[in-house]
Design an enzyme around this catalytic site. Structure first.
Site, PDB file in Angstrom:
ATOM      1  N   GLU A   1      17.633 -27.757   0.327  1.00  0.00           N
ATOM      2  CA  GLU A   1      16.955 -28.758   1.163  1.00  0.00           C
ATOM      3  C   GLU A   1      16.393 -29.961   0.404  1.00  0.00           C
ATOM      4  O   GLU A   1      16.511 -31.102   0.866  1.00  0.00           O
ATOM      5  CB  GLU A   1      15.853 -28.095   2.001  1.00  0.00           C
ATOM      6  CG  GLU A   1      16.372 -27.313   3.197  1.00  0.00           C
ATOM      7  CD  GLU A   1      16.998 -25.962   2.832  1.00  0.00           C
ATOM      8  OE1 GLU A   1      17.709 -25.393   3.686  1.00  0.00           O
ATOM      9  OE2 GLU A   1      16.781 -25.474   1.705  1.00  0.00           O
TER      10      GLU A   1
ATOM     11  N   GLU B   1      23.508 -17.946  12.520  1.00  0.00           N
ATOM     12  CA  GLU B   1      24.237 -18.030  11.250  1.00  0.00           C
ATOM     13  C   GLU B   1      25.746 -18.141  11.474  1.00  0.00           C
ATOM     14  O   GLU B   1      26.438 -18.866  10.760  1.00  0.00           O
ATOM     15  CB  GLU B   1      23.938 -16.808  10.360  1.00  0.00           C
ATOM     16  CG  GLU B   1      22.477 -16.649   9.961  1.00  0.00           C
ATOM     17  CD  GLU B   1      21.984 -17.701   8.967  1.00  0.00           C
ATOM     18  OE1 GLU B   1      22.790 -18.526   8.498  1.00  0.00           O
ATOM     19  OE2 GLU B   1      20.772 -17.695   8.671  1.00  0.00           O
TER      20      GLU B   1
END
Length: 553
Positions: A350, A95
């Site tokens: 997405e 991350e």
């Protein structure tokens, strides 16, 4: 008429997306900064992935894509003052790379376009690049394992904690090449690209006999701990970075690795344009589930030119969206319904990301409809007084007190780009900027941006502005001295180019020299002490401030 109708629709939706961005962004600044994320139900903030004012770093390039240069400039100076990576925090290696390193690199490369006063060596130096490098250096200890595959967590002050679990997900190992290669090319330090490549290759080496990878592996022993193979959670961005790394670096090896995986994925996991999870060694179906994270796949297929298959899979995923007004985290394909405890939609990007890529490829208006549906769903279900809240359950529209930084980094950005065909990000190369550097001309902002997996665009041309900077600095100085000493004696041994450069004498110095020849020449050079480089004829190398000295000098 249809054309006008579409552009009118796009303009109207674009403005709604812009309003969405500012509703969330202003509330983050007001109620949550300097914490990482906004808690939209209680109007306060929390640290989630470290303590970096993460939403600010993640949203920075979105500001420029929306055209807000003054706020971009303000945030750049706020980050320079306020962000410190020397902190006793356990951070996710994955991350931190995609959000912090990626966000800073992208903002660094866009800062001239945003009207920031850049320093003399830019894009090979600059405050945001130094911050990105500092953050990435904090991640390097994670890669010191017998396999070269990194631990998943690192302490930013002390390195890897003694009791750290050696189990990392596949994506957490294979999602570094875009950011780390960019860092290596800009700073001249190869260590970043080297560790990223080593990790990618270790995964490749440990694929099963039928060509699949699982989703969690032990980075010490290289034993697969979770053996479900698929394209979704835990694996997703490994495949994405093989393709994007191949494009960014023009690297055939990365692309052929992906194409091999692609064959195995089609053979074992694809059924009726859905992708299932299978056992990595046997290929037997383990979970007939679609996860919302998999919705990046049609966009990735479009990048390798497989548009028809991409579109068919996209339409399957879009039917799920229409059923729920969002994509549940897990969807049981045979039952056609959500999976228990996985009914939420945290405003993920997405499906919208895939729509943006496919719209560039096909101009199919169905893709704009998905965009419109997304805007309407998010406004209707998730908008609250203080921002936009994660949807905890798509069935009853319960909300969670969280707004992930990817909402502003990715979801809003891809929506805006879907509706803004003339954005500078979509540049087809017809406009560009030429930078004069001490190493020749370098072209920037010509388009072809490669988005990292957090939607931070990287300008691929920038990687060729600073190639082998450390050695070249010495060479330029040496050649200048040689030039002036030759000037006195009036001898110009310019015909000897081929003796030195392995036949690359006449190459344009601005030409990336990413071929092996360039590297070979430098390794030859490095065997001497740097100050006594063997002299080289000009036209093989020298371009000072854009003046290229050729035989007829």
């Amino acid at each position: 008429g249809a054309g006008l109708g579409l552009s009118g629709l796009c303009l109207c939706l674009r403005e709604r997306v812009r309003a969405m961005f500012y509703h969330a962004y202003e509330h983050y600044l007001e109620s949550a900064f300097p914490y990482d994320e906004l808690r939209p139900l209680t109007c306060d903030g929390q640290d989630t992935w470290g303590s970096f004012s993460l939403t600010l770093i993640d949203a920075l390039d979105t500001l420029l894509i929306l055209g807000n240069v003054s706020e971009f400039q303000r945030v750049v100076s706020v980050l320079q003052e306020g962000v410190d990576f020397d902190i006793d925090v356990n951070a996710s290696v994955f991350e931190t790379n995609i959000r912090v390193v990626g966000g800073l690199l992208s903002a660094h490369l866009l800062s001239k376009k945003a009207g920031v006063e850049v320093e003399v060596g830019w894009p090979c130096s600059g405050p945001l690049l130094r911050m990105a490098e500092e953050a990435a250096r904090k991640l390097l200890p994670a890669f010191q394992t017998p396999t070269g595959m990194p631990y998943g967590t690192v302490n930013l002050l002390h390195g890897v904690n003694p009791g750290e679990t050696p189990v990392t997900c596949t994506a957490g190992i294979g999602t570094f090449i875009v950011e780390f290669a960019t860092l290596s090319h800009l700073t001249g330090d190869p260590v970043f690209e080297d560790v990223a490549r080593k990790a990618l290759k270790a995964l490749w080496k440990n694929r099963s006999d039928i060509g699949l990878v699982g989703n969690h592996i032990d980075v010490i022993t290289a034993k697969w701990v979770a053996q479900d193979a698929g394209i979704g959670a835990g694996v997703d961005s490994y495949f994405e970075y093989l393709v994007k790394g191949a494009i960014l670096l023009q690297d055939k090896e990365l692309m052929s690795m992906f194409l091999e995986y692609n064959k195995a994925i089609k053979n074992y996991t694809k059924f009726d344009d859905w992708y299932l999870w299978v056992q990595m060694y046997k290929g037997t179906v383990s979970m007939p589930v679609f996860q919302s994270l998999e919705a990046y796949w049609p966009g990735l297929q479009s990048l390798i030119g497989d548009v028809d298959n991409a579109m068919r899979t996209f339409l399957n995923y879009y039917t799920v969206w229409k059923q729920f007004g969002g994509l549940p985290e897990f969807y049981n394909i045979p039952q056609g319904y959500t999976v228990d405890k996985r009914e939420g939609y945290p405003l993920r990007p997405e499906l919208i990301e895939s729509a943006m890529y496919l719209y560039r490829a096909t101009r199919d208006p169905t893709l704009l409809e998905l965009g419109r549906d997304a805007v309407e769903s998010i406004e209707k279900i998730s908008k609250v007084d203080c921002g936009f809240a994660t949807i905890k359950d798509l069935r009853d529209h319960k909300l969670d007190n969280r707004m992930e930084s990817f909402f502003l980094a990715e979801t809003v950005k891809y929506l805006y780009l879907l509706f803004d065909p003339d954005n500078f990000i979509h540049n087809d190369g017809s406009a560009f900027d030429v930078m004069i550097t001490p190493y020749g001309e370098c072209v920037l902002n010509a388009g072809g941006y490669v988005f990292n997996t957090e939607a931070h665009p990287i300008d691929p041309a920038a990687l060729h502005c600073c190639r082998n900077r450390k050695e070249e600095q010495w060479e330029v100085e040496d050649l200048m001295q040689e030039f002036y000493s030759l000037k006195k004696t009036k001898k110009f041994p310019l015909k000897r180019a081929s003796d030195h450069g392995e036949g690359e004498g006449a190459k344009d110095p601005a030409d990336a020299s990413s071929e092996k020849g360039g590297e070979k020449r430098n390794s030859k050079k490095n065997s001497h002490s740097l100050l006594s480089c063997p002299s080289q004829s000009f036209n093989s190398k020298l371009a000072v401030l854009g003046q290229v000295f050729l035989d007829n000098t």
